[in-house]
Design a protein around this motif. Structure first.
Motif, PDB file in Angstrom:
ATOM      1  N   THR A 117       8.371  -3.796   4.539  1.00 12.52           N
ATOM      2  CA  THR A 117       8.593  -2.654   3.665  1.00 12.52           C
ATOM      3  C   THR A 117       8.176  -3.037   2.245  1.00 12.52           C
ATOM      4  O   THR A 117       8.262  -4.202   1.861  1.00 12.52           O
ATOM      5  N   THR A 152      -1.129   1.102  -1.368  1.00 13.43           N
ATOM      6  CA  THR A 152      -1.141   2.499  -1.779  1.00 13.43           C
ATOM      7  C   THR A 152      -0.046   3.255  -1.018  1.00 13.43           C
ATOM      8  O   THR A 152       0.370   2.838   0.076  1.00 13.43           O
ATOM      9  N   PRO A 153       0.440   4.370  -1.573  1.00 10.86           N
ATOM     10  CA  PRO A 153       1.448   5.156  -0.846  1.00 10.86           C
ATOM     11  C   PRO A 153       0.991   5.564   0.541  1.00 10.86           C
ATOM     12  O   PRO A 153       1.785   5.595   1.482  1.00 10.86           O
ATOM     13  N   GLN A 154      -0.286   5.867   0.707  1.00 11.57           N
ATOM     14  CA  GLN A 154      -0.795   6.263   2.020  1.00 11.57           C
ATOM     15  C   GLN A 154      -0.677   5.113   3.017  1.00 11.57           C
ATOM     16  O   GLN A 154      -0.233   5.306   4.160  1.00 11.57           O
ATOM     17  N   LEU A 180       1.339   2.515   2.798  1.00 10.56           N
ATOM     18  CA  LEU A 180       2.749   2.222   3.029  1.00 10.56           C
ATOM     19  C   LEU A 180       3.332   3.151   4.088  1.00 10.56           C
ATOM     20  O   LEU A 180       4.094   2.723   4.966  1.00 10.56           O
ATOM     21  N   ALA A 181       2.961   4.435   4.024  1.00  7.92           N
ATOM     22  CA  ALA A 181       3.491   5.406   4.979  1.00  7.92           C
ATOM     23  C   ALA A 181       2.954   5.161   6.387  1.00  7.92           C
ATOM     24  O   ALA A 181       3.660   5.398   7.382  1.00  7.92           O
ATOM     25  N   THR A 183      -4.457  12.518   2.617  1.00 16.46           N
ATOM     26  CA  THR A 183      -4.574  12.782   1.193  1.00 16.46           C
ATOM     27  C   THR A 183      -6.022  13.172   0.899  1.00 16.46           C
ATOM     28  O   THR A 183      -6.900  13.012   1.756  1.00 16.46           O
ATOM     29  N   GLU A 241       4.919  13.570   1.557  1.00 15.57           N
ATOM     30  CA  GLU A 241       5.410  13.152   0.238  1.00 15.57           C
ATOM     31  C   GLU A 241       4.640  13.965  -0.793  1.00 15.57           C
ATOM     32  O   GLU A 241       3.669  13.479  -1.376  1.00 15.57           O
ATOM     33  N   ARG A 250       5.024  14.830  -3.848  1.00 14.08           N
ATOM     34  CA  ARG A 250       4.852  14.290  -5.205  1.00 14.08           C
ATOM     35  C   ARG A 250       3.779  13.208  -5.262  1.00 14.08           C
ATOM     36  O   ARG A 250       3.237  12.898  -6.330  1.00 14.08           O
ATOM     37  N   LEU A 251       3.462  12.626  -4.085  1.00 17.43           N
ATOM     38  CA  LEU A 251       2.413  11.610  -4.014  1.00 17.43           C
ATOM     39  C   LEU A 251       1.123  12.165  -3.423  1.00 17.43           C
ATOM     40  O   LEU A 251       0.169  11.422  -3.202  1.00 17.43           O
ATOM     41  N   LEU A 291       0.728  13.441  -0.406  1.00 18.82           N
ATOM     42  CA  LEU A 291       0.579  13.058   0.994  1.00 18.82           C
ATOM     43  C   LEU A 291       1.089  14.160   1.910  1.00 18.82           C
ATOM     44  O   LEU A 291       2.104  14.803   1.630  1.00 18.82           O
TER      45      LEU A 291
END
Length: 313
Positions: free
Chosen positions: A56, A61-63, A65-66, A227, A254, A256-257, A259
């Protein structure tokens, strides 16, 4: 008198040996009911996840991580799903190399017992190496009695030559000057590091007859973390590929990000998998309206049902 007592004593010893549970390293035939742990007093769940290790956080990048996959997932029915070797090209293939193998019922119990003995259910101070932006390794053990979760930051980065990269188990030596860890912390972390190595390669700690051959994991459902596509400016060919799954960009994941998440199952899942075999992580996917999207493909594991399972991590 001695000739009478000796056979009697021998018979008692044989009776005791026959009633003694097997050592944790053994593995027998599969059982149909709940399996009891040999040494740490637990009962495996009847189905579903028994043991899992995930990363974790970290500098991704947020992508990514998800869409990140667990390092290893062990199921009560004996399936062990791990990340296989990845071809070293840039950009990487669009599909991760997931492998599945089967171990017998007693072997699952042995692995869970090993995890509990390594400290997953413990509370020893694991310290925190003075390094930034590395992932936290989360160990989860599920039994009928309770669920144990243990987290350790920067596992494998306890000393020189530095932290491991990516999502593969680290191999850095434990401890050393400048690690910021006490000898006790180094020892506790080393036990968890050894556990991780054993779990991603169960054949290294289980009898050969208890472990099946690895084969490619074929998911029934494929998620896509979506994204807007931007040119990575690599100078490489980024020919767009028509998206064969449900309409992009899918449902908010997400917002706000930026995604969203889309799920492909049945025939659409097979079409996505087929198209992805010739794509990379940098491939722009074309929606029906001609827009380009970046889609991080994430095969769902047997205990996962939809995008909400990815968000919970």
């Amino acid at each position: 008198m001695r000739t009478t007592i000796l056979p009697l004593a021998l018979a008692v010893l044989l009776l005791v040996a026959a009633c003694t549970p097997r050592a944790s390293g053994g593995a027998g035939p599969p059982t149909s009911g709940p399996t009891e742990g040999a040494g740490t007093g637990f009962t495996l769940p009847a189905e579903g996840l028994a043991l899992q290790v995930v990363h974790t956080g970290g500098f991704l990048t947020p992508q990514l991580l998800a869409a990140r996959l667990p390092l290893v997932s062990v199921y009560a029915d004996g399936r062990v799903i791990t990340q296989g070797p990845q071809i070293e090209i840039f950009p990487p293939p669009a599909l991760p190399n997931l492998q599945v193998q089967h171990v017998d019922a007693e072997a699952v119990s042995v692995l869970v017992d090993r995890a509990l003995r390594a400290g997953v259910a413990g509370s020893a101070d694991l310290g925190r190496p003075p390094v930034a932006d590395l992932p936290t390794t989360r160990f989860t053990v599920v039994t009928r009695e309770e669920t144990h979760v243990r987290e350790v930051y920067a596992l494998g980065a306890e000393g020189p030559p530095g932290p491991p990269g990516g999502d593969q188990p680290g191999s850095a030596p434990p401890g050393g000057p400048g690690s910021g860890l006490t000898p006790e912390q180094q020892t506790a972390r080393a036990e968890l590091q050894d556990l991780l190595r054993a779990l991603v390669d169960p054949a290294s700690v289980l009898p050969a007859e208890a472990v099946g051959e690895q084969e490619q994991y074929l998911p029934a459902v494929v998620a896509g973390i979506v994204t807007e596509w931007t040119d990575p400016q690599t100078g490489l060919d980024t020919e767009p590929v028509p998206w064969p799954g449900p309409p992009l960009p899918g449902a908010p994941f997400e917002p706000r990000l930026g995604l969203s998440c889309v799920l492909a199952d049945g025939e659409q899942a097979q079409e996505v998998l087929a198209a992805a075999r010739s794509a990379s992580t940098a491939t722009p996917w074309l929606s029906e309206d001609g827009r380009r999207w970046s889609v991080a493909l994430r095969p769902l594991l047997p205990h996962e049902k939809d995008c909400a399972d990815l968000a919970q991590r």
